[in-house]
Design an enzyme around this catalytic site. Structure first.
Site, PDB file in Angstrom:
ATOM      1  N   ASN A  91      -0.197   4.976  -2.420  1.00  0.00           N
ATOM      2  CA  ASN A  91      -0.996   4.020  -3.193  1.00  0.00           C
ATOM      3  C   ASN A  91      -0.032   2.980  -3.747  1.00  0.00           C
ATOM      4  O   ASN A  91       0.713   3.268  -4.686  1.00  0.00           O
ATOM      5  CB  ASN A  91      -1.714   4.781  -4.325  1.00  0.00           C
ATOM      6  CG  ASN A  91      -2.409   3.855  -5.302  1.00  0.00           C
ATOM      7  OD1 ASN A  91      -2.577   2.664  -5.040  1.00  0.00           O
ATOM      8  ND2 ASN A  91      -2.808   4.399  -6.437  1.00  0.00           N
ATOM      9  N   TRP A  92      -0.053   1.794  -3.145  1.00  0.00           N
ATOM     10  CA  TRP A  92       0.915   0.776  -3.542  1.00  0.00           C
ATOM     11  C   TRP A  92       0.514   0.069  -4.845  1.00  0.00           C
ATOM     12  O   TRP A  92       1.269  -0.738  -5.357  1.00  0.00           O
ATOM     13  CB  TRP A  92       1.103  -0.238  -2.413  1.00  0.00           C
ATOM     14  CG  TRP A  92       2.034   0.241  -1.335  1.00  0.00           C
ATOM     15  CD1 TRP A  92       2.605   1.484  -1.247  1.00  0.00           C
ATOM     16  CD2 TRP A  92       2.520  -0.500  -0.212  1.00  0.00           C
ATOM     17  NE1 TRP A  92       3.406   1.554  -0.131  1.00  0.00           N
ATOM     18  CE2 TRP A  92       3.378   0.357   0.521  1.00  0.00           C
ATOM     19  CE3 TRP A  92       2.314  -1.791   0.262  1.00  0.00           C
ATOM     20  CZ2 TRP A  92       4.031  -0.057   1.683  1.00  0.00           C
ATOM     21  CZ3 TRP A  92       2.960  -2.217   1.429  1.00  0.00           C
ATOM     22  CH2 TRP A  92       3.806  -1.345   2.128  1.00  0.00           C
ATOM     23  N   LYS A  93      -0.697   0.334  -5.333  1.00  0.00           N
ATOM     24  CA  LYS A  93      -1.165  -0.299  -6.574  1.00  0.00           C
ATOM     25  C   LYS A  93      -0.966  -1.821  -6.484  1.00  0.00           C
ATOM     26  O   LYS A  93      -1.138  -2.379  -5.412  1.00  0.00           O
ATOM     27  CB  LYS A  93      -0.446   0.327  -7.777  1.00  0.00           C
ATOM     28  CG  LYS A  93      -0.548   1.860  -7.760  1.00  0.00           C
ATOM     29  CD  LYS A  93      -0.099   2.510  -9.030  1.00  0.00           C
ATOM     30  CE  LYS A  93      -0.283   4.026  -8.911  1.00  0.00           C
ATOM     31  NZ  LYS A  93       0.057   4.740 -10.133  1.00  0.00           N
ATOM     32  N   GLU A 147      -6.248   4.470 -13.427  1.00  0.00           N
ATOM     33  CA  GLU A 147      -5.931   3.106 -13.890  1.00  0.00           C
ATOM     34  C   GLU A 147      -7.162   2.218 -13.831  1.00  0.00           C
ATOM     35  O   GLU A 147      -7.331   1.314 -14.658  1.00  0.00           O
ATOM     36  CB  GLU A 147      -4.760   2.540 -13.060  1.00  0.00           C
ATOM     37  CG  GLU A 147      -3.448   3.239 -13.434  1.00  0.00           C
ATOM     38  CD  GLU A 147      -2.395   3.256 -12.353  1.00  0.00           C
ATOM     39  OE1 GLU A 147      -2.513   2.538 -11.345  1.00  0.00           O
ATOM     40  OE2 GLU A 147      -1.420   4.037 -12.522  1.00  0.00           O
ATOM     41  N   HIS A 187      -9.621   5.790  -9.539  1.00  0.00           N
ATOM     42  CA  HIS A 187      -8.251   6.027 -10.013  1.00  0.00           C
ATOM     43  C   HIS A 187      -8.221   5.870 -11.532  1.00  0.00           C
ATOM     44  O   HIS A 187      -8.936   5.045 -12.094  1.00  0.00           O
ATOM     45  CB  HIS A 187      -7.292   5.032  -9.353  1.00  0.00           C
ATOM     46  CG  HIS A 187      -5.859   5.376  -9.588  1.00  0.00           C
ATOM     47  ND1 HIS A 187      -5.226   5.105 -10.782  1.00  0.00           N
ATOM     48  CD2 HIS A 187      -4.945   6.007  -8.813  1.00  0.00           C
ATOM     49  CE1 HIS A 187      -3.982   5.555 -10.714  1.00  0.00           C
ATOM     50  NE2 HIS A 187      -3.794   6.104  -9.531  1.00  0.00           N
ATOM     51  N   GLU A 217      -5.288  13.995 -10.156  1.00  0.00           N
ATOM     52  CA  GLU A 217      -4.155  13.273 -10.721  1.00  0.00           C
ATOM     53  C   GLU A 217      -4.199  13.354 -12.250  1.00  0.00           C
ATOM     54  O   GLU A 217      -4.886  12.552 -12.899  1.00  0.00           O
ATOM     55  CB  GLU A 217      -4.206  11.803 -10.315  1.00  0.00           C
ATOM     56  CG  GLU A 217      -4.143  11.586  -8.821  1.00  0.00           C
ATOM     57  CD  GLU A 217      -3.641  10.187  -8.492  1.00  0.00           C
ATOM     58  OE1 GLU A 217      -2.617  10.098  -7.805  1.00  0.00           O
ATOM     59  OE2 GLU A 217      -4.246   9.209  -8.947  1.00  0.00           O
ATOM     60  N   SER A 240       3.559  11.506 -10.003  1.00  0.00           N
ATOM     61  CA  SER A 240       5.022  11.672  -9.946  1.00  0.00           C
ATOM     62  C   SER A 240       5.493  12.564  -8.807  1.00  0.00           C
ATOM     63  O   SER A 240       6.501  13.264  -8.927  1.00  0.00           O
ATOM     64  CB  SER A 240       5.558  12.175 -11.290  1.00  0.00           C
ATOM     65  OG  SER A 240       5.335  11.205 -12.300  1.00  0.00           O
ATOM     66  N   GLY A 260       3.112   8.106 -12.856  1.00  0.00           N
ATOM     67  CA  GLY A 260       4.123   7.104 -13.161  1.00  0.00           C
ATOM     68  C   GLY A 260       5.047   7.479 -14.305  1.00  0.00           C
ATOM     69  O   GLY A 260       5.779   6.640 -14.820  1.00  0.00           O
ATOM     70  N   GLY A 269       2.275   7.277  -5.664  1.00  0.00           N
ATOM     71  CA  GLY A 269       2.394   5.895  -6.125  1.00  0.00           C
ATOM     72  C   GLY A 269       3.806   5.378  -5.916  1.00  0.00           C
ATOM     73  O   GLY A 269       4.185   4.957  -4.828  1.00  0.00           O
ATOM     74  N   GLY A 270       4.604   5.446  -6.971  1.00  0.00           N
ATOM     75  CA  GLY A 270       5.950   4.860  -6.958  1.00  0.00           C
ATOM     76  C   GLY A 270       6.786   5.248  -5.742  1.00  0.00           C
ATOM     77  O   GLY A 270       7.469   4.398  -5.150  1.00  0.00           O
TER      78      GLY A 270
HETATM   79  P1  PGA Z   1       2.847   7.967  -9.162  1.00  0.00           P
HETATM   80  O1  PGA Z   1       1.331   7.472  -9.006  1.00  0.00           O
HETATM   81  O2  PGA Z   1       3.187   8.720  -7.910  1.00  0.00           O
HETATM   82  O3  PGA Z   1       3.652   6.712  -9.327  1.00  0.00           O
HETATM   83  O4  PGA Z   1       2.893   8.857 -10.356  1.00  0.00           O
HETATM   84  C1  PGA Z   1       0.375   8.290  -8.398  1.00  0.00           C
HETATM   85  C2  PGA Z   1      -0.964   7.605  -8.398  1.00  0.00           C
HETATM   86  O5  PGA Z   1      -1.316   6.980  -9.409  1.00  0.00           O
HETATM   87  O6  PGA Z   1      -1.710   7.665  -7.407  1.00  0.00           O
END
Ligand code: PGA
Length: 251
Positions: free
Chosen positions: A8-10, A93, A91, A165, A210, A171, A231-232
């Site tokens: 997930n590149w956000k 966010e 998600h 999640e 994470s 993150g 994500g990251g």
């Molecule tokens: P993260 O994000 O791996 O950077 O913690 C995961 C996500 O929000 O899908």
């Protein structure tokens, strides 16, 4: 069950990142037992689709409506038209920044299915909810409230994945304990079976929060973990390829 590893590149990614996508695509080719996918920003869905051959390409959100007067929004039909084959919905966010409720997520899910997209529906508790001993109840209610009505429930495994999640793990570098992930995935599976019957057994439940090269193997080997939403660590091949390789050992 084939492991499903989704990046997930956000809100990260410009055309220069297509080189990473190509390298991730090649890595997917070397790990044929793993389903690999990327959800780039919507602006990159078309170019990324053209740049890759092995991996899935998806959006990170869509509107509840197919089209209309909704400035700045994106419909599931448009995502599919741009080359997406799935969409991430609900998600944390989005829930936090855009006030998305379970009912909104469910409506989006049904629109996305109608557009031919498959779904990754995200659920997860906050730290306050976990500390209050409410994590399972919160996540269970999110699953019940966000799940779309499927025209063909028997196809649930092909159309739908859930991503667990925990909000406090996203993150932050703070990954959930494997034992807690196992317990929560089992609780989610129960809800899926209650809602979908036997077909609920085929729905992959991903862990997210994470995930990195160091912790991926233990998480992916855990009972009931069908993959990872990353994500990251999906933004560079250096970080993402070891996660794909770790999943390859679990297929
Ligand atoms: P993260 O994000 O791996 O950077 O913690 C995961 C996500 O929000 O899908």
């Amino acid at each position: 069950m084939r492991p499903y590893i989704v990046g997930n590149w956000k809100m990260n990614g410009v055309k220069a990142m297509l080189a990473e996508a190509r390298a991730i695509d090649r890595a997917a080719g070397r790990n044929p037992g793993v389903d690999v996918a990327l959800a780039p920003p919507a602006t990159l869905i078309g170019p990324l689709r053209d740049a890759v051959t092995m991996i899935g390409v998806g959006g990170q959100d869509c509107h509840t409506a197919e089209k209309g007067a909704h400035t700045g929004d994106m419909s599931a039909v448009m995502l599919a038209d741009a080359g997406a084959d799935f969409v991430i919905l609900g998600h944390s966010e989005r829930r936090r920044d855009h006030g998305e409720t379970d009912a909104v997520v469910k409506a989006k899910a049904e629109t996305a299915l109608a557009a031919g997209l498959t779904l990754i529906v995200c659920v997860g508790e906050t730290l306050a909810e976990r500390d209050a001993g409410q994590a399972e109840a919160i996540v269970g209610a999110q699953v019940d409230g966000s799940l779309p009505v499927l025209a063909d429930p028997a196809s649930a495994g092909l159309r739908l994945a859930i991503a667990y999640e925990p909000v406090w793990a996203i993150g932050t570098g703070r990954v959930a304990a494997v034992e807690d992930v196992v317990v929560m995935h089992a609780a989610i599976r129960e809800r899926l079976m209650a809602a979908l019957g036997e077909a609920g057994a085929a729905v992959r439940i991903l862990y997210g929060g994470s995930v990195n090269a160091e912790n991926a193997a233990a998480l992916l080997a855990a009972e009931g973990v069908g993959g990872a939403l990353v994500g990251g660590a999906s933004l560079t091949t250096e970080a993402f390829l070891p996660i794909i390789a770790a999943a390859s050992h679990e297929d």
